[in-house]
Design a protein around this motif. Structure first.
Motif, PDB file in Angstrom:
ATOM      1  N   UNK A 106       0.814  -1.212   0.000  1.00 48.31           N
ATOM      2  CA  UNK A 106       0.000   0.000   0.000  1.00 48.31           C
ATOM      3  C   UNK A 106       0.839   1.249   0.000  1.00 48.31           C
ATOM      4  N   UNK A 108       3.528   3.881  -0.968  1.00 43.93           N
ATOM      5  CA  UNK A 108       4.059   4.231  -2.283  1.00 43.93           C
ATOM      6  C   UNK A 108       5.577   4.105  -2.342  1.00 43.93           C
ATOM      7  N   UNK A 109       6.221   4.384  -1.240  1.00 41.78           N
ATOM      8  CA  UNK A 109       7.680   4.383  -1.219  1.00 41.78           C
ATOM      9  C   UNK A 109       8.202   3.600  -0.027  1.00 41.78           C
ATOM     10  N   UNK A 110       9.483   3.761   0.220  1.00 37.79           N
ATOM     11  CA  UNK A 110      10.162   3.099   1.318  1.00 37.79           C
ATOM     12  C   UNK A 110       9.364   3.180   2.618  1.00 37.79           C
ATOM     13  N   UNK A 112       9.449   3.071   6.550  1.00 36.55           N
ATOM     14  CA  UNK A 112      10.534   3.412   7.462  1.00 36.55           C
ATOM     15  C   UNK A 112      10.430   2.747   8.833  1.00 36.55           C
ATOM     16  N   UNK A 128       8.229   7.143   3.403  1.00 37.46           N
ATOM     17  CA  UNK A 128       8.677   8.343   2.712  1.00 37.46           C
ATOM     18  C   UNK A 128       7.545   8.983   1.913  1.00 37.46           C
ATOM     19  N   UNK A 130       5.078  10.068   3.065  1.00 35.33           N
ATOM     20  CA  UNK A 130       4.562  11.067   3.994  1.00 35.33           C
ATOM     21  C   UNK A 130       3.336  10.602   4.761  1.00 35.33           C
ATOM     22  N   UNK A 155       8.510  13.098   4.543  1.00 44.39           N
ATOM     23  CA  UNK A 155       8.921  11.764   4.963  1.00 44.39           C
ATOM     24  C   UNK A 155       8.646  11.528   6.459  1.00 44.39           C
TER      25      UNK A 155
ATOM     26  N   UNK B  17      10.022  16.719  -2.298  1.00 41.75           N
ATOM     27  CA  UNK B  17      10.925  17.404  -1.379  1.00 41.75           C
ATOM     28  C   UNK B  17      11.318  18.773  -1.917  1.00 41.75           C
ATOM     29  N   UNK B 391      -7.749   0.865  -0.843  1.00 42.47           N
ATOM     30  CA  UNK B 391      -6.581   0.029  -0.574  1.00 42.47           C
ATOM     31  C   UNK B 391      -6.966  -1.414  -0.295  1.00 42.47           C
TER      32      UNK B 391
END
Lengths: 330, 495
Positions: A106, A108-110, A112, A128, A130, A155, B17, B391
């Motif tokens: 689910x 989108x990115x890394x 953490x 990341x 957010x 992030x 960013x 989801x």
């Protein structure tokens, strides 16, 4: 006095996270080599108690760095957060045998960090991308997304649950800490803690869950407490900033639930141990430095964790690829 | 600036960013022009040097097309959108029209047509404490007097086509599915929410797209009606001579109108030229000090009432209320229409509206409803609103664990009446429960119409525009989706 018990080598890359199981007899570590390792003492007594060995290597789950590992409160499950955008739930079949029971997609990115609520009914994750996600954990081990929280503007580095209540805390690259609570059928952002000048890397509650300590890229630690009187904006505020101890980013802070000590790990390769100053204001106690271990590792110290049972045992890990176990005697 | 897109789009925003421009991963082509002399330094006097005149660097432009084709940020897309689809842009068209009229260049004057969504009407009525009919008349007056709109249409009309097509599509797919056709996928996931479509294409691509309904959203059906049907059959002009504005409850609709599928390459014309959110209309009123209630009334136009056969149309118009609604909720009522129609067509079962009982699942935005005949479950339908529920649905389908036949999906919690472009409470800048209920009550305050009762819709289905062949139907009322390839840029990895 902080004494090194042993250095655990085995990971083929930097080690990002260490975590003790609730019983305090197993240590999990994870890192850039896409694996989790489970360590334990060779024996209970004598010399064997100081010798640690790798009991299991959990690989074939993630395709990229494993950034975080956390034990469920029952101690039977591990949740790993990976840069491959997924979270994996591993279940202990028997002593050192773990199997994958769920793969949570689910983000989108890394991803953490992951954290289990104290009753084990929720799992939180952050990324990341957010966002902070809350997953419902059902009795038949179904994991369904119960909320996606997008309060942070950058992030999100770390998630944590209050040790007594289902209150979730997240720390972010946007320099803030946020708290969330359940409201009817969704989770909502209830508090925003702002004072750090740079990325907040992690935070931890005191044993009572009434105060919070945070660590940051601004090289400071900050102590926060709740003022129930101040209900208008944020009832949490920073009452103390501790600076001048670390000279680079502080990545990890842990508040021991057994002996009330606070340990920090930093990019300056050092570990510090503090305690609350008993002679200071009991409502807003300041910190006293007990130990400053320079070159605890030969590269960045990424994470630190107090053993929840053997209250003087501490684990740390580093970019240098090692995990270290320490004993602290005041 | 905080993003105005729905949560789903923001989540999908991969990396912001840095501000747009710097972060954009799209390679920008710059034309190299030969420079005359390199490193020219002019000496003016003994005291100082003057730099050689700086060569003018062409400003790198990134079009919205680039943005939509990219799996990267939408921040840049937002900036581009604000430039392309805004009240400022609309006023530029109006000003240009005035100039062309002054210069007697009538062929350059663009006919302005406004299509307003029922959700936006309800939101504005709630904001200005007007009943729906009065508000609609005032809005029509406003668009005709201030936007110089020649016609104001209601997308409830185009929604009829979206609903009818959704019903047909489901019956067709379900029958094929029953006959074990491997090329057919169920559940059908609705397609009218652009935030969801954008997310599906960018994040789940080829795996999820075969499940998505091919039916155009009401906005885009209206786009086809205006720029194709009316242009050819009524106005007798090319689509680029019309400037089509739509008023929507949702910022993401700007993304939808900018899709390649809705662009006429030959005439260089978009089916909907400019999408304005309800909020943008409110801020325009504020900025221009406009009191909506004092504006002269005007009526909605029916696209078909422009037909040349005025007498028969007038007769029908007497029967047809200009202001009507559809049952089944503030997001259009896809689930209920498809369910009732399927019960009849597939199982010869008369399902009435009050027999539809939703069972709430995990939260209020996730509900299911089953068609049960003689104790046997024949159809399983669900509503899944908001990112978290989307989801769970996507993951269920991925794990082959989704037993639904049809799912009405909307990116916003509570659906379109709570769209990201709807008017917020003044004090809190959020849509409170009270305001939402007020908007909802106003939305339901007009009578719902049963599909296919609309004579104009019927006659369009009988016209060459839709009737001639399957290709016309597909072209005018259906669309296609495409996977957006992920960009894996090593430089963008941060921890």
């Amino acid at each position: 006095m902080l004494k090194l018990v042993t250095t655990l080598a085995g990971h083929d890359d930097m080690v990002w996270c260490v975590a003790w199981n609730p019983k305090g007899n197993l240590l999990a570590s994870c890192g850039g080599d896409h694996s989790v390792r489970i360590w334990s003492q060779k024996g209970q007594n004598g010399e064997e108690a100081n010798q640690w060995t790798c009991r299991a290597k959990l690989s074939d789950g993630h395709s990229r760095t494993i950034r975080w590992v956390s034990w469920s409160p029952c101690g039977k499950k591990l949740a790993t957060a990976s840069f491959d955008t997924t979270i994996i739930i591993w279940k202990q079949k028997n002593d050192f045998d773990f199997e994958i029971i769920a793969n949570l997609e689910g983000h989108e990115n890394e991803v953490k960090c992951t954290a289990w609520s104290i009753d084990g009914s929720f799992l939180a994750s952050c990324s990341r991308d957010r966002s902070v996600w809350v997953w419902d954990v059902s009795e038949d081990e179904e994991y369904e997304c119960s909320s996606v929280l997008t309060s942070h503007s950058q992030d999100v580095k770390h998630v944590l649950w209050n040790p007594h209540k289902n209150i979730l805390v997240s720390s972010s690259y946007d320099n803030s800490i946020k708290m969330y609570q359940q409201d009817v059928d969704d989770w909502i952002n209830t508090e925003t803690l702002e004072s750090h000048q740079s990325t907040v890397w992690s935070c931890d509650y005191n044993p009572e869950g009434t105060r919070l300590i945070s660590c940051s890229d601004d090289k400071t630690l900050k102590l926060w407490k709740e003022d129930p009187e101040k209900k208008n904006k944020s009832s949490w505020s920073c009452y103390s900033t501790i600076s001048g101890f670390h000279n680079r980013t502080i990545y990890s802070v842990k508040w021991s639930k057994t002996n009330n000590l606070i340990a920090t790990a930093s990019a300056d390769n050092s570990i510090h141990i503090f305690k609350e100053n008993e002679s200071s204001d009991a409502n807003e106690p300041t910190l006293l430095l007990l130990e400053h271990k320079e070159n605890a590792h030969c590269q960045d110290c990424n994470c630190i964790d107090w053993n929840p049972v053997q209250n003087n045992l501490l684990a740390s890990c580093s970019d240098d690829g090692t995990v270290k176990i320490w004993k602290f005697d005041e | 600036m905080s993003s105005k897109f729905s949560g789903i789009i923001q989540i999908n925003d991969l990396d912001d960013f840095i501000g747009p421009g710097q972060e954009c991963v799209k390679p920008v082509k710059l034309e190299k022009k030969p420079t005359k002399k390199a490193g020219l330094i002019q000496i003016i006097d003994e005291t100082g040097l003057q730099e050689a005149p700086k060569p003018k660097v062409q400003k790198a432009k990134i079009s919205l097309d680039d943005c939509l084709a990219c799996s990267g940020c939408v921040t840049s897309a937002e900036t581009v959108l604000i430039n392309q689809q805004s009240t400022d842009e609309l006023f530029k068209i109006i000003e240009n029209n005035k100039k062309h009229i002054e210069n007697q260049k009538f062929c350059h004057v663009k006919k302005i047509i406004v299509s307003i969504s029922p959700q936006s009407r309800a939101s504005l009525a709630a904001r200005y404490n007007l009943d729906l009919e009065t508000c609609t008349k005032k809005l029509c007056g406003f668009f005709k007097n201030y936007f110089n709109a020649e016609f104001v249409f209601d997308t409830t009309f185009s929604r009829e086509f979206s609903l009818i097509e959704s019903e047909r599509e489901f019956v067709e797919r379900f029958r094929k599915f029953q006959s074990n056709s491997s090329s057919v996928k169920l559940p059908i996931l609705t397609s009218s929410c652009p935030g969801w479509i954008c997310y599906a294409e960018k994040t789940h691509g080829s795996f999820i797209l075969p499940y998505i309904s091919t039916v155009k959203s009401p906005q885009q059906v209206m786009g086809s009606l205006v720029k194709d049907y009316l242009c050819k059959n009524i106005f007798d002009m090319t689509p680029d001579n019309i400037y089509h504005v739509s008023i929507m409850p949702c910022y993401d609709k700007k993304l939808e109108s900018s899709r390649k599928e809705f662009y006429n390459e030959f005439h260089q014309s978009k089916d909907v030229d400019c999408v304005l959110s309800t909020i943008e209309i409110e801020s325009l009123f504020q900025k221009e000090n406009i009191d909506l209630s004092s504006i002269q009334d005007s009526d909605l136009d029916l696209p078909f009432s422009l037909s040349k056969n005025q007498i028969s149309v007038k007769k029908e118009l007497e029967k047809q209320s200009l202001l009507y609604n559809h049952e089944g909720g503030g997001s259009g009522g896809y689930l209920e229409h498809v369910l009732i129609n399927s019960a009849k067509v597939l199982f010869d079962f008369d399902l009435s509206r009050d027999q539809i009982v939703y069972k709430q699942l995990r939260n209020t935005d996730f509900k299911e409803v089953n068609l049960e005949i003689n104790g046997e479950v024949k159809l399983r339908f669900a509503l899944a609103y908001g990112f978290r529920n989307i989801q769970n649905i996507v993951q269920k389908i991925k794990k082959n664990n989704c037993h639904y036949h049809y799912i009405e999906i909307m990116a916003c919690p509570s659906g379109c009446l709570n769209g990201g472009g709807q008017i917020r409470d003044e004090s809190t800048n959020s849509l409170s429960k009270e305001l939402f209920e007020k908007v909802e009550n106003i939305y339901y305050s007009v009578k719902a119409q049963i599909l296919r009762d609309n004579i104009f819709v019927k006659s369009l289905y009988e016209s060459d525009w839709l009737n001639n062949d399957e290709i016309n139907l597909k072209r005018n009322l259906h669309t296609t989706y495409h996977e957006v390839e992920k960009i894996t840029n090593g430089l963008s990895i941060k921890w």
